[in-house]
Design a protein around this motif. Structure first.
Motif, PDB file in Angstrom:
ATOM      1  N   LYS A  38       0.842  -1.198   0.000  1.00  0.00           N
ATOM      2  CA  LYS A  38       0.000   0.000   0.000  1.00  0.00           C
ATOM      3  C   LYS A  38       0.879   1.250   0.000  1.00  0.00           C
ATOM      4  CE  LYS A  38      -3.698   2.150   2.725  1.00  0.00           C
ATOM      5  NZ  LYS A  38      -4.520   2.013   3.956  1.00  0.00           N
ATOM      6  N   PRO A  39       0.633   2.184  -0.920  1.00  0.00           N
ATOM      7  CA  PRO A  39       1.458   3.401  -0.971  1.00  0.00           C
ATOM      8  C   PRO A  39       1.446   4.161   0.354  1.00  0.00           C
ATOM      9  CG  PRO A  39       0.134   3.217  -2.956  1.00  0.00           C
ATOM     10  CD  PRO A  39      -0.358   2.144  -2.020  1.00  0.00           C
ATOM     11  N   GLY A  40       2.627   4.628   0.733  1.00  0.00           N
ATOM     12  CA  GLY A  40       2.755   5.470   1.923  1.00  0.00           C
ATOM     13  C   GLY A  40       3.008   4.732   3.212  1.00  0.00           C
ATOM     14  N   THR A  41       2.314   3.618   3.428  1.00  0.00           N
ATOM     15  CA  THR A  41       2.451   2.893   4.700  1.00  0.00           C
ATOM     16  C   THR A  41       2.985   1.484   4.526  1.00  0.00           C
ATOM     17  OG1 THR A  41       0.119   2.219   4.548  1.00  0.00           O
ATOM     18  CG2 THR A  41       0.616   4.205   5.819  1.00  0.00           C
ATOM     19  N   GLY A  42       2.630   0.832   3.423  1.00  0.00           N
ATOM     20  CA  GLY A  42       3.102  -0.516   3.189  1.00  0.00           C
ATOM     21  C   GLY A  42       2.486  -1.535   4.127  1.00  0.00           C
ATOM     22  N   ASP A  43       3.148  -2.657   4.261  1.00  0.00           N
ATOM     23  CA  ASP A  43       2.730  -3.741   5.156  1.00  0.00           C
ATOM     24  C   ASP A  43       2.594  -3.204   6.580  1.00  0.00           C
ATOM     25  OD1 ASP A  43       2.721  -6.077   6.851  1.00  0.00           O
ATOM     26  OD2 ASP A  43       3.745  -7.214   5.291  1.00  0.00           O
ATOM     27  N   ASP A  44       1.528  -3.631   7.281  1.00  0.00           N
ATOM     28  CA  ASP A  44       1.313  -3.188   8.668  1.00  0.00           C
ATOM     29  C   ASP A  44       2.540  -3.392   9.539  1.00  0.00           C
ATOM     30  OD1 ASP A  44      -1.239  -2.743   7.798  1.00  0.00           O
ATOM     31  OD2 ASP A  44      -2.178  -4.315   8.995  1.00  0.00           O
ATOM     32  N   THR A  45       3.278  -4.478   9.270  1.00  0.00           N
ATOM     33  CA  THR A  45       4.392  -4.827  10.164  1.00  0.00           C
ATOM     34  C   THR A  45       5.585  -3.878  10.049  1.00  0.00           C
ATOM     35  OG1 THR A  45       5.269  -6.421   8.560  1.00  0.00           O
ATOM     36  CG2 THR A  45       3.758  -7.256  10.242  1.00  0.00           C
ATOM     37  N   ARG A  46       5.565  -2.991   9.059  1.00  0.00           N
ATOM     38  CA  ARG A  46       6.617  -1.959   9.036  1.00  0.00           C
ATOM     39  C   ARG A  46       6.513  -1.074  10.279  1.00  0.00           C
ATOM     40  NH1 ARG A  46       9.632  -1.263   4.418  1.00  0.00           N
ATOM     41  NH2 ARG A  46       8.917  -2.362   2.544  1.00  0.00           N
ATOM     42  N   ASN A  53      17.187   1.595  14.409  1.00  0.00           N
ATOM     43  CA  ASN A  53      17.270   2.774  13.536  1.00  0.00           C
ATOM     44  C   ASN A  53      15.943   3.015  12.806  1.00  0.00           C
ATOM     45  OD1 ASN A  53      19.954   3.233  14.257  1.00  0.00           O
ATOM     46  ND2 ASN A  53      20.725   1.922  12.618  1.00  0.00           N
ATOM     47  N   ASN A  54      14.855   2.861  13.548  1.00  0.00           N
ATOM     48  CA  ASN A  54      13.489   3.070  13.065  1.00  0.00           C
ATOM     49  C   ASN A  54      13.025   2.048  12.029  1.00  0.00           C
ATOM     50  OD1 ASN A  54      12.894   5.374  14.669  1.00  0.00           O
ATOM     51  ND2 ASN A  54      14.102   6.642  13.258  1.00  0.00           N
ATOM     52  N   GLU A  55      13.791   0.989  11.822  1.00  0.00           N
ATOM     53  CA  GLU A  55      13.371  -0.088  10.923  1.00  0.00           C
ATOM     54  C   GLU A  55      12.873  -1.260  11.764  1.00  0.00           C
ATOM     55  OE1 GLU A  55      13.263  -0.378   7.455  1.00  0.00           O
ATOM     56  OE2 GLU A  55      13.529   1.803   7.553  1.00  0.00           O
ATOM     57  N   GLY A  65      14.922 -10.704   1.301  1.00  0.00           N
ATOM     58  CA  GLY A  65      15.066 -11.263  -0.035  1.00  0.00           C
ATOM     59  C   GLY A  65      13.978 -10.898  -1.016  1.00  0.00           C
ATOM     60  N   LYS A  66      13.056 -10.012  -0.639  1.00  0.00           N
ATOM     61  CA  LYS A  66      11.950  -9.655  -1.533  1.00  0.00           C
ATOM     62  C   LYS A  66      12.184  -8.290  -2.178  1.00  0.00           C
ATOM     63  CE  LYS A  66       8.765 -12.020   1.652  1.00  0.00           C
ATOM     64  NZ  LYS A  66       7.543 -11.895   2.474  1.00  0.00           N
ATOM     65  N   LYS A  67      11.403  -8.006  -3.216  1.00  0.00           N
ATOM     66  CA  LYS A  67      11.358  -6.681  -3.813  1.00  0.00           C
ATOM     67  C   LYS A  67      10.050  -6.022  -3.397  1.00  0.00           C
ATOM     68  CE  LYS A  67      14.127  -7.939  -7.857  1.00  0.00           C
ATOM     69  NZ  LYS A  67      14.158  -8.064  -9.340  1.00  0.00           N
ATOM     70  N   SER A  68      10.047  -4.702  -3.275  1.00  0.00           N
ATOM     71  CA  SER A  68       8.839  -3.981  -2.869  1.00  0.00           C
ATOM     72  C   SER A  68       8.433  -2.972  -3.924  1.00  0.00           C
ATOM     73  CB  SER A  68       9.074  -3.251  -1.544  1.00  0.00           C
ATOM     74  OG  SER A  68       8.013  -2.347  -1.270  1.00  0.00           O
ATOM     75  N   ILE A  69       7.140  -3.033  -4.306  1.00  0.00           N
ATOM     76  CA  ILE A  69       6.590  -1.981  -5.159  1.00  0.00           C
ATOM     77  C   ILE A  69       5.322  -1.440  -4.494  1.00  0.00           C
ATOM     78  CG2 ILE A  69       7.558  -2.980  -7.249  1.00  0.00           C
ATOM     79  CD1 ILE A  69       4.795  -3.934  -8.036  1.00  0.00           C
ATOM     80  N   GLU A  70       5.134  -0.138  -4.619  1.00  0.00           N
ATOM     81  CA  GLU A  70       3.941   0.508  -4.081  1.00  0.00           C
ATOM     82  C   GLU A  70       2.891   0.617  -5.185  1.00  0.00           C
ATOM     83  OE1 GLU A  70       4.791   3.829  -0.977  1.00  0.00           O
ATOM     84  OE2 GLU A  70       6.391   3.966  -2.472  1.00  0.00           O
ATOM     85  N   LEU A 367      10.317   0.465   1.584  1.00  0.00           N
ATOM     86  CA  LEU A 367       8.988   0.602   0.989  1.00  0.00           C
ATOM     87  C   LEU A 367       9.097   1.201  -0.414  1.00  0.00           C
ATOM     88  CD1 LEU A 367       5.922   0.418   1.142  1.00  0.00           C
ATOM     89  CD2 LEU A 367       5.921   2.642   2.311  1.00  0.00           C
ATOM     90  N   GLY A 368       8.613   0.453  -1.399  1.00  0.00           N
ATOM     91  CA  GLY A 368       8.630   0.933  -2.784  1.00  0.00           C
ATOM     92  C   GLY A 368       9.994   0.959  -3.430  1.00  0.00           C
ATOM     93  N   GLU A 369      10.974   0.306  -2.838  1.00  0.00           N
ATOM     94  CA  GLU A 369      12.353   0.363  -3.334  1.00  0.00           C
ATOM     95  C   GLU A 369      12.470  -0.052  -4.802  1.00  0.00           C
ATOM     96  OE1 GLU A 369      16.699  -1.731  -2.359  1.00  0.00           O
ATOM     97  OE2 GLU A 369      15.093  -1.803  -0.867  1.00  0.00           O
ATOM     98  N   HIS A 370      11.643  -0.993  -5.246  1.00  0.00           N
ATOM     99  CA  HIS A 370      11.784  -1.524  -6.599  1.00  0.00           C
ATOM    100  C   HIS A 370      10.648  -1.096  -7.531  1.00  0.00           C
ATOM    101  CE1 HIS A 370      13.895  -4.222  -3.775  1.00  0.00           C
ATOM    102  NE2 HIS A 370      14.817  -4.229  -4.709  1.00  0.00           N
ATOM    103  N   THR A 371       9.870  -0.105  -7.097  1.00  0.00           N
ATOM    104  CA  THR A 371       8.720   0.315  -7.897  1.00  0.00           C
ATOM    105  C   THR A 371       9.136   0.757  -9.301  1.00  0.00           C
ATOM    106  OG1 THR A 371       7.531   1.013  -5.901  1.00  0.00           O
ATOM    107  CG2 THR A 371       6.734   1.868  -8.011  1.00  0.00           C
ATOM    108  N   ARG A 372      10.073   1.674  -9.379  1.00  0.00           N
ATOM    109  CA  ARG A 372      10.481   2.196 -10.695  1.00  0.00           C
ATOM    110  C   ARG A 372      11.092   1.093 -11.550  1.00  0.00           C
ATOM    111  NH1 ARG A 372      11.175   7.106 -12.817  1.00  0.00           N
ATOM    112  NH2 ARG A 372      10.717   8.074 -10.809  1.00  0.00           N
TER     113      ARG A 372
END
Length: 386
Positions: A38-46, A53-55, A65-70, A367-372
């Motif tokens: 989901k754009p902006g927030t992503g998976d609830d578990t974030r 360090n806030n992660e 090992g996954k890719k993330s797209i929003e 979050l969204g690292e691989h969208t583009r």
């Protein structure tokens, strides 16, 4: 070295625990897992702790090992992108409430028209059909409705949730197993199929002899603490500085325990001569064993009992198992370098393969690292502007 699922592409519509753990297992084996968030927030578990360090450590473990797209699934252009992705995908996994993916036009019936080889798995609380299918569920509901809570804990206390989310985790394991079976079937026939996994079914399937005791003997199992319902001694016992586990499931092991205790005549006692008799007189036997254990520390007792060939162990706390040498040697804790969190220790994979060992190459995605990277490929095909 190639990994077994290296050529498999997974579209991951899951969030929180059951679905992400399933797709994590596939990613561990080399699958390309594209996590649609989901754009902006992503998976609830974030947003779930603990944080480094806030992660989120919770998210980092489950999504390595996954890719993330929003993508906003309410946006028709996002749906069009997904349908392009489906053309080249092997597996789709989702854990929305039954009916949600159909409303989006992303259910199995719709997607298999685009790609007849698609393997599609749905994970939900109660499954895709049945009188309870539309009920919302979390792990606690699954443990309660699946029967596990009723037999967990001590008789004098209320039903208890198991200490880990077994409803989620067992459903994830069954889903991953189902995907493997379906992919093997596809190799033989060329056809994909649909997989329906329910958390409640998964819990129920783990009840093993408890169900058979009811279906065969009409006995309704109850809470009996840590002891075994049909074998004794099989429980937690008090030594002079703490508690140990002793697990005896047959007469041969009981004979060994008697020799270890220096009381070979104990097995001749009619109360303890068979497994059934020992279970019927479990309280008396436990008192004898704990009286003997008072001469030993936990460490001394476990060493003595194990040397005699009887299963026994201390009860390790989480810090103790994390720091244990066996955990290190088995690589059940691994250190990963996250671009934001830095070094973080996370759970390893328990499947040890001799020819194609698990290689966890990448940390969890931002979050969204691989969208583009992913969408650019399909924008040119569809002239979609997103």
């Amino acid at each position: 070295m190639k990994q077994p699922l290296e050529k498999i592409k997974v579209l991951d519509f899951t969030r929180v625990l059951a679905g992400p753990y399933c797709t994590m297992l596939l990613a561990d084996m080399g699958a390309e897992v594209i996590k649609i968030e989901k754009p902006g927030t992503g998976d609830d578990t974030r947003g779930f702790g603990p944080f480094l360090n806030n992660e989120s450590g919770y998210f980092t473990f489950l999504n390595r090992g996954k890719k993330s797209i929003e993508l906003d699934l309410k946006n028709p252009e996002a749906i069009a992108i997904i349908k392009e992705l489906v053309k080249e995908a092997d597996v789709v996994i989702e854990n929305f409430r039954p009916g949600v993916m159909k409303k989006l036009g992303l259910d199995y019936e719709s997607l298999q028209l685009i790609n007849e080889r698609i393997v599609y798995a749905s994970i939900s609380g109660f499954g895709q059909y049945g009188p309870y299918s539309q009920r919302p569920a979390y792990d606690l509901v699954a443990q309660a409705m699946g029967g596990l809570a009723s037999i967990t804990g001590h008789a004098e206390h209320p039903p208890t949730r198991a200490g880990s989310s077994l409803g989620d985790m067992s459903a994830a394991l069954y889903a991953a197993y189902g995907v493997m079976v379906a992919l093997f079937h596809r190799e033989q026939t060329g056809e994909g199929q649909y997989i329906d996994i329910a958390m409640v079914d998964s819990i129920f399937s783990l009840l093993e002899s408890n169900v058979m005791r009811y279906t065969v003997d009409k006995i309704v199992p109850e809470r009996i603490g840590s002891r075994h319902p049909i074998s004794s001694p099989f429980d937690i016992y008090k030594a002079n500085d703490g508690y140990i586990v002793i697990a005896v499931a047959n007469d041969s092991l009981f004979n060994k325990l008697c020799r270890i205790m220096g009381d070979p005549g104990l097995k001749e006692d009619v109360r303890f001569s068979t497994d059934r008799a020992r279970t019927e007189h479990e309280n008396e036997l436990k008192a004898i064993i704990e009286n003997w254990l008072q001469a030993y520390t936990v460490e001394e007792a476990v060493e003595k009992i194990n040397e005699g060939g009887v299963p026994s162990s201390p009860i390790l706390t989480i810090d103790e198992i994390c720091e244990d040498e066996h955990t290190r040697v088995r690589e059940m804790l691994i250190e990963m370098e996250h671009p934001v969190a830095g070094k973080m220790k996370i759970l390893g994979n328990p499947v040890k393969l001799s020819k194609t060992p698990v290689v966890i190459k990448n940390p969890s995605p931002l979050l969204g690292e691989h969208t583009r990277e992913i969408i650019e490929k399909y924008k040119n095909r569809t002239k979609i502007n997103i």
